[in-house]
Enzyme design. Structure first.
Site, PDB file in Angstrom:
ATOM      1  N   ARG A  15       0.788  -1.281   0.130  1.00 31.47           N
ATOM      2  CA  ARG A  15       0.105   0.243  -0.040  1.00 31.47           C
ATOM      3  C   ARG A  15       0.913   1.377  -0.031  1.00 31.47           C
ATOM      4  O   ARG A  15       2.112   1.466  -0.092  1.00 31.47           O
ATOM      5  CB  ARG A  15      -0.759   0.209   1.113  1.00 31.47           C
ATOM      6  CG  ARG A  15      -0.086  -0.164   2.535  1.00 31.47           C
ATOM      7  CD  ARG A  15      -0.981   0.208   3.752  1.00 31.47           C
ATOM      8  NE  ARG A  15      -2.470  -0.489   3.662  1.00 31.47           N
ATOM      9  CZ  ARG A  15      -2.586  -1.756   4.214  1.00 31.47           C
ATOM     10  NH1 ARG A  15      -1.471  -2.377   4.735  1.00 31.47           N
ATOM     11  NH2 ARG A  15      -3.954  -2.362   3.862  1.00 31.47           N
ATOM     12  N   ASP A  63       8.687  -9.789   7.092  1.00 33.56           N
ATOM     13  CA  ASP A  63       8.978  -8.790   8.260  1.00 33.56           C
ATOM     14  C   ASP A  63      10.277  -8.181   7.954  1.00 33.56           C
ATOM     15  O   ASP A  63      11.393  -9.232   8.425  1.00 33.56           O
ATOM     16  CB  ASP A  63       8.600  -9.290   9.700  1.00 33.56           C
ATOM     17  CG  ASP A  63       8.837  -8.134  10.594  1.00 33.56           C
ATOM     18  OD1 ASP A  63       9.499  -7.116  10.297  1.00 33.56           O
ATOM     19  OD2 ASP A  63       8.292  -8.368  11.512  1.00 33.56           O
ATOM     20  N   VAL A  64      10.863  -7.068   7.555  1.00 31.67           N
ATOM     21  CA  VAL A  64      11.970  -6.863   7.464  1.00 31.67           C
ATOM     22  C   VAL A  64      12.959  -6.660   8.717  1.00 31.67           C
ATOM     23  O   VAL A  64      14.331  -6.809   8.264  1.00 31.67           O
ATOM     24  CB  VAL A  64      12.114  -5.271   6.648  1.00 31.67           C
ATOM     25  CG1 VAL A  64      11.501  -5.468   5.274  1.00 31.67           C
ATOM     26  CG2 VAL A  64      11.394  -4.229   7.676  1.00 31.67           C
ATOM     27  N   ASN A  90      11.726   0.632   1.251  1.00 31.00           N
ATOM     28  CA  ASN A  90      10.540   1.705   1.397  1.00 31.00           C
ATOM     29  C   ASN A  90       9.902   1.414   2.785  1.00 31.00           C
ATOM     30  O   ASN A  90       9.211   2.117   3.496  1.00 31.00           O
ATOM     31  CB  ASN A  90       9.509   1.588   0.539  1.00 31.00           C
ATOM     32  CG  ASN A  90       8.210   2.228   0.627  1.00 31.00           C
ATOM     33  OD1 ASN A  90       8.131   3.494   0.544  1.00 31.00           O
ATOM     34  ND2 ASN A  90       7.303   1.229   0.965  1.00 31.00           N
ATOM     35  N   SER A 142      12.371  10.614   4.044  1.00 26.79           N
ATOM     36  CA  SER A 142      11.180  11.606   4.380  1.00 26.79           C
ATOM     37  C   SER A 142      12.056  12.839   4.595  1.00 26.79           C
ATOM     38  O   SER A 142      12.903  13.136   5.077  1.00 26.79           O
ATOM     39  CB  SER A 142      10.541  11.093   5.607  1.00 26.79           C
ATOM     40  OG  SER A 142       9.718  12.258   5.716  1.00 26.79           O
ATOM     41  N   TYR A 155      11.212   8.698  14.384  1.00 25.78           N
ATOM     42  CA  TYR A 155      10.994   8.453  13.039  1.00 25.78           C
ATOM     43  C   TYR A 155      12.092   9.424  12.372  1.00 25.78           C
ATOM     44  O   TYR A 155      12.619   9.150  11.341  1.00 25.78           O
ATOM     45  CB  TYR A 155       9.718   9.115  12.693  1.00 25.78           C
ATOM     46  CG  TYR A 155       9.301   8.853  11.247  1.00 25.78           C
ATOM     47  CD1 TYR A 155       9.168   7.583  10.547  1.00 25.78           C
ATOM     48  CD2 TYR A 155       9.109   9.974  10.369  1.00 25.78           C
ATOM     49  CE1 TYR A 155       8.861   7.400   9.420  1.00 25.78           C
ATOM     50  CE2 TYR A 155       8.629   9.644   9.091  1.00 25.78           C
ATOM     51  CZ  TYR A 155       8.515   8.569   8.383  1.00 25.78           C
ATOM     52  OH  TYR A 155       8.422   8.331   7.072  1.00 25.78           O
ATOM     53  N   ALA A 158      15.536   8.096  12.390  1.00 19.11           N
ATOM     54  CA  ALA A 158      15.708   6.815  11.525  1.00 19.11           C
ATOM     55  C   ALA A 158      15.771   7.476  10.137  1.00 19.11           C
ATOM     56  O   ALA A 158      16.503   7.040   9.411  1.00 19.11           O
ATOM     57  CB  ALA A 158      14.558   5.971  11.619  1.00 19.11           C
TER      58      ALA A 158
END
Length: 247
Positions: A15, A63-64, A90, A142, A155, A158
């Site tokens: 998604r 699951d990475v 991603n 991001s 976040y 990371a």
């Protein structure tokens, strides 16, 4: 910028931005591995959309953060399409709260998925990328990694960490003729945005010089270029796709 015959693994692609990247690359002729952790139905929908556009795709559950599952994903890729030419890291996770209230569990989980997952997948597919004629590693970061964001210390840390990782791996992959780059999207129209209150969304858009949110296609097109042979002299870069938020 044909992707014909190139095998692309996109993590977290059931998604959102990942799915948009997977569908876009598939429509351009790539063999696509749609990775998912738990959204099996959505992953199969993505594969169906890619096949409807004339592309080839399979799903791969992993699951990475689990190295054994990532190893199995690589085996699934090899069984279906052979070695990967392109890896797009991603898969990501948020657990938002002000730092003063943030638990170590919330910190660790976000770091483990965003950075640890990138480590696991890159190391597992490293030989594929190194040996590919035009190997490509693409990490999805991001704008938050550059600017920070209230309530997202984990976040932001990371996503910022992806920049240093990308530049270092770019130096190492260069010896084999392959490249590594990072894409840093701004606020993008995904399912997550739908839960943002309208007034907050208005403030976000007001801070974007182009006065709109990114479409998923805006991100996917940049990834396609970086995944193609035409980007062969670009490596170690962070490509901002944020509508001018840094201006």
């Amino acid at each position: 910028m044909s992707m014909e015959g190139r095998t692309c693994v996109i993590t977290g692609s059931a998604r959102g931005i990942g799915r948009g990247i997977a569908e876009h690359l598939g429509s351009e002729g790539a063999n696509v591995v749609v990775n998912y952790r738990s959204s099996e139905g959505a992953a199969h929908d993505a594969v169906e959309a890619i096949e409807d556009s004339g592309g080839n795709a399979i799903t791969a559950q992993a699951d990475v953060t689990n190295r054994d599952e990532v190893e199995r994903m690589r085996e699934v890729c090899h069984e279906a399409f052979g070695p990967a030419d392109v890896l797009v890291n991603n898969a990501g996770l948020t657990a938002d709260t002000q730092f003063v209230d943030m638990t170590r569990e919330e910190w660790d989980r976000v770091i483990d998925v965003n950075l640890g997952g990138m480590f696991n997948c890159t190391q597992e597919f490293y030989d594929d990328i190194w040996n590919a004629e035009e190997g490509r590693l693409i990490n999805i970061s991001s704008v938050v990694g550059k600017q920070g964001n209230f309530g997202q210390a984990n976040y932001a840390a990371a996503k910022s960490g992806m920049f240093g990782f990308t530049r270092t791996i770019a130096l190492e992959l260069a010896q084999g003729g392959s490249t590594a780059n990072c894409v840093a999207p701004g606020y993008t129209k995904t399912d997550m945005i739908e839960s943002v209150p309208e007034k907050v969304l208005e403030r976000i858009v007001a801070g974007v010089p182009l006065e709109r949110l990114a479409e998923i296609e805006d991100i996917a097109c940049v990834v396609r270029f970086l995944a193609s042979e035409e980007s062969s002299y670009i490596t170690g870069e962070v490509i901002d796709v944020n509508g001018g938020m840094d201006l």
